[in-house]
Design a protein around this motif. Structure first.
Motif, PDB file in Angstrom:
ATOM      1  N   LEU A  84       1.248  -0.808  -0.554  1.00  9.00           N
ATOM      2  CA  LEU A  84      -0.186   0.227  -0.378  1.00  9.00           C
ATOM      3  C   LEU A  84       1.022   1.290  -0.154  1.00  9.00           C
ATOM      4  O   LEU A  84       0.305   2.210  -0.359  1.00  9.00           O
ATOM      5  CB  LEU A  84      -1.002   0.102   1.467  1.00  9.00           C
ATOM      6  N   LEU A  85       2.195   1.695   0.677  1.00  7.48           N
ATOM      7  CA  LEU A  85       2.840   2.540   1.071  1.00  7.48           C
ATOM      8  C   LEU A  85       3.748   2.619  -0.516  1.00  7.48           C
ATOM      9  O   LEU A  85       3.634   4.130  -1.196  1.00  7.48           O
ATOM     10  CB  LEU A  85       3.694   2.336   2.033  1.00  7.48           C
ATOM     11  N   THR A  86       3.828   1.524  -0.872  1.00  7.51           N
ATOM     12  CA  THR A  86       3.911   1.468  -2.695  1.00  7.51           C
ATOM     13  C   THR A  86       3.176   2.468  -3.267  1.00  7.51           C
ATOM     14  O   THR A  86       3.746   3.031  -3.977  1.00  7.51           O
ATOM     15  CB  THR A  86       5.142   0.526  -3.520  1.00  7.51           C
ATOM     16  N   VAL A  93       2.871   6.161   9.978  1.00  5.92           N
ATOM     17  CA  VAL A  93       3.080   7.014  10.795  1.00  5.92           C
ATOM     18  C   VAL A  93       2.331   6.450  12.565  1.00  5.92           C
ATOM     19  O   VAL A  93       2.128   4.989  12.263  1.00  5.92           O
ATOM     20  CB  VAL A  93       2.504   7.995  10.939  1.00  5.92           C
ATOM     21  N   ARG A  94       3.082   6.093  13.401  1.00  8.22           N
ATOM     22  CA  ARG A  94       2.396   5.439  14.791  1.00  8.22           C
ATOM     23  C   ARG A  94       1.627   6.102  14.820  1.00  8.22           C
ATOM     24  O   ARG A  94       1.038   7.854  15.679  1.00  8.22           O
ATOM     25  CB  ARG A  94       3.365   5.613  16.153  1.00  8.22           C
ATOM     26  N   ARG A 118       4.190  -4.142  18.541  1.00  3.69           N
ATOM     27  CA  ARG A 118       4.395  -3.201  18.264  1.00  3.69           C
ATOM     28  C   ARG A 118       3.758  -2.053  16.636  1.00  3.69           C
ATOM     29  O   ARG A 118       4.074  -1.113  16.968  1.00  3.69           O
ATOM     30  CB  ARG A 118       4.891  -1.862  19.443  1.00  3.69           C
ATOM     31  N   GLY A 119       4.619  -2.496  16.283  1.00  4.65           N
ATOM     32  CA  GLY A 119       4.189  -2.554  15.045  1.00  4.65           C
ATOM     33  C   GLY A 119       3.027  -2.015  14.221  1.00  4.65           C
ATOM     34  O   GLY A 119       3.303  -1.775  13.581  1.00  4.65           O
ATOM     35  N   GLN A 120       2.116  -3.127  14.777  1.00  4.28           N
ATOM     36  CA  GLN A 120       0.754  -2.853  14.309  1.00  4.28           C
ATOM     37  C   GLN A 120       0.668  -1.928  14.710  1.00  4.28           C
ATOM     38  O   GLN A 120      -0.792  -1.245  13.351  1.00  4.28           O
ATOM     39  CB  GLN A 120       0.106  -4.197  15.680  1.00  4.28           C
ATOM     40  N   PRO A 124      -0.482   4.396   7.315  1.00  5.58           N
ATOM     41  CA  PRO A 124      -0.051   4.405   6.701  1.00  5.58           C
ATOM     42  C   PRO A 124      -0.280   6.107   6.794  1.00  5.58           C
ATOM     43  O   PRO A 124      -1.933   6.889   7.143  1.00  5.58           O
ATOM     44  CB  PRO A 124      -1.399   4.070   5.047  1.00  5.58           C
ATOM     45  N   SER A 125       0.303   6.860   6.884  1.00  4.60           N
ATOM     46  CA  SER A 125      -0.019   7.828   7.206  1.00  4.60           C
ATOM     47  C   SER A 125      -1.510   8.608   6.267  1.00  4.60           C
ATOM     48  O   SER A 125      -2.529   9.357   6.519  1.00  4.60           O
ATOM     49  CB  SER A 125       0.896   9.796   6.424  1.00  4.60           C
ATOM     50  N   ARG A 126      -1.542   8.878   5.021  1.00  5.27           N
ATOM     51  CA  ARG A 126      -3.142   9.078   4.412  1.00  5.27           C
ATOM     52  C   ARG A 126      -3.799   8.417   4.823  1.00  5.27           C
ATOM     53  O   ARG A 126      -4.702   9.837   3.965  1.00  5.27           O
ATOM     54  CB  ARG A 126      -2.615   9.307   2.464  1.00  5.27           C
ATOM     55  N   ALA A 127      -3.925   7.401   5.483  1.00  2.71           N
ATOM     56  CA  ALA A 127      -4.689   6.298   5.206  1.00  2.71           C
ATOM     57  C   ALA A 127      -6.046   6.920   7.073  1.00  2.71           C
ATOM     58  O   ALA A 127      -5.588   7.024   7.553  1.00  2.71           O
ATOM     59  CB  ALA A 127      -4.734   5.414   4.990  1.00  2.71           C
TER      60      ALA A 127
END
Length: 430
Positions: A84-86, A93-94, A118-120, A124-127
């Motif tokens: 999705l990021l690509t 962003v956290r 924690r990475g969960q 995505p910053s735009r979502a």
């Protein structure tokens, strides 16, 4: 007019190699149909970023809604987020709200949270986040160029929660109901096959279906569902006339117009309304009846219990079946089914006793009792007592489910005062 269409993209190697049945796609499509958004494309791809990106491009270019499930977990094969990021040229962003939830989730289970977990909380910053109360992987919703792309977890119960509680309400809010001129009705029938239902009970149906209405027959081991859908109809009159005709025609075979209302739900409701109780004795179904009935919330009010009397000795000791009947007629017989039903009903002090005994298959059949032969015993405290013989299929698991259906249909008909037997079984009384 309907202006929206959807693509459903399910991700996971397990879907492609057969390890997991893809139920998510059908559940999403069904939920979309009920709000008037047709699913035009379904895709399933492996856990490979290139494959995911190609599928995203395909769906995004052809539809204004893409719903993606799978690949949001913390392990190395969960690559959906990076794809999705690509695709959107986005960054992570956290989200502190998600992080607090994930931390509490592990603390409540007495487990230590890892960096991977924690990475969960990295989203995505735009979502926008579709918060997941049931698990650690949140969903996301991108709104780009008047199109929507929703990403949901692949775990079915988490996916269904986010679909119904988060995504569908958001779609209904964004796409006004006036754009989705759709009406839909389901008729759930049992005790009749698809061909007989179409050729005899609903004879002349084709000539009654207007251009704006679609009618589909959906057979399954417990019966046949009839789905009636009107899209972009100018008036509800033709829809009401057609559904009224189907309702009247299906008559004794119709048990519900609620798609989520199973035969087990219907039986529990009938028993509860009549303040009656049921006990079951199972041989060939191996506990299927008890399992299906106790899946229904509130079943404890009317379901007394059951005995899985697989071995003949259990039939004798716990149900009172006479040994000489087993010796003379065998376990798969009317006399044994009759005594099993009466035995469990009387011993559990129930109003009704139902028993199943048969040759489930794939082996064990004879010329006199081929695979698929099933006797269902029925006993009522009020005095009704009989056994019915059905010839089902060569498939073991299908026979268990169909045995449940014919047994529950006997009880349904008794409780509803329907005198006839469905499927024309051989009937034996004491």
């Amino acid at each position: 007019m309907i202006t929206h269409s959807a693509c459903v993209l399910t991700i996971g190697d397990e879907l492609l190699n057969g390890d997991v049945i893809n139920t998510n796609a059908s559940r999403i499509a069904h939920a979309l149909r009920r709000i008037g958004v047709p699913c035009r494309t379904m895709l399933s791809v492996a856990d490979r970023q290139d494959d995911i990106l190609n599928a995203l491009r395909f769906g995004w270019n052809r539809h204004d809604l893409v719903i993606v499930t799978g690949g949001l977990g913390p392990t190395r094969d969960d690559v959906t987020k990076n794809a999705l990021l690509t695709f959107f040229d986005d960054t992570l962003v956290r989200d502190e709200h998600v992080l607090t939830h994930v931390t509490d989730y592990f603390r409540q289970k007495g487990r230590t949270i890892s960096d991977q977990n924690r990475g969960q909380a990295d989203v995505p910053s735009r979502a926008s986040v579709l918060f997941n109360d049931l698990g650690t992987a949140p969903g996301f919703l991108y709104d780009e160029s008047e199109k929507l792309l929703a990403v949901l977890p692949g775990v079915p119960y988490e996916m269904e929660y986010l679909l119904s509680k988060r995504l569908i309400p958001e779609l209904e809010k964004r796409w006004h109901e006036s754009e989705r001129l759709v009406r839909q009705c389901y008729f759930r029938t049992t005790g009749i096959g698809e061909s007989e239902l179409g050729e005899k009970v609903l004879y002349g149906l084709d000539s009654r279906i207007p251009a704006s209405v679609d009618v589909a027959f959906l057979p399954h081991p417990q019966g046949v569902d009839i789905r009636v859908t009107e899209i972009n109809g100018s008036s509800g009159t033709v829809f009401d006339e057609l559904t009224g005709w189907i309702r009247n025609a299906t008559g004794e075979y119709l048990f519900s117009e609620n798609y989520g209302d199973s035969l087990a739900h219907h039986i529990i409701r009938l028993l509860s309304q009549e303040k009656k109780t049921l006990a079951v004795a199972e041989s060939c179904t191996g506990g299927y009846l008890a399992d299906a009935l106790t899946d229904v919330p509130g079943s404890s009010a009317c379901f007394r219990g059951g005995v899985v009397a697989y071995e003949n000795r259990i039939k004798v000791v716990y149900l009172g079946v006479r040994e000489r009947l087993l010796d003379k007629h065998g376990a798969v017989s009317a006399p044994v089914a009759l005594e099993m039903a009466a035995g469990v009903g009387e011993r559990m002090n129930a109003d009704f006793g139902i028993a199943t005994t048969g040759v489930a298959g794939p082996g064990g059949g004879t010329a006199q009792k081929p695979v698929g032969t099933v006797w269902v015993g029925f006993w009522a405290r009020s005095g009704t007592h009989f056994a019915c013989r059905y010839q089902l299929t060569p498939e073991r698991l299908v026979n268990k489910e169909r045995s449940f259906a014919v047994a529950m249909d006997l009880l349904r008909r008794h409780l509803c005062g329907i005198p006839d037997f469905a499927h024309n079984p051989e009937v034996v009384r004491p």
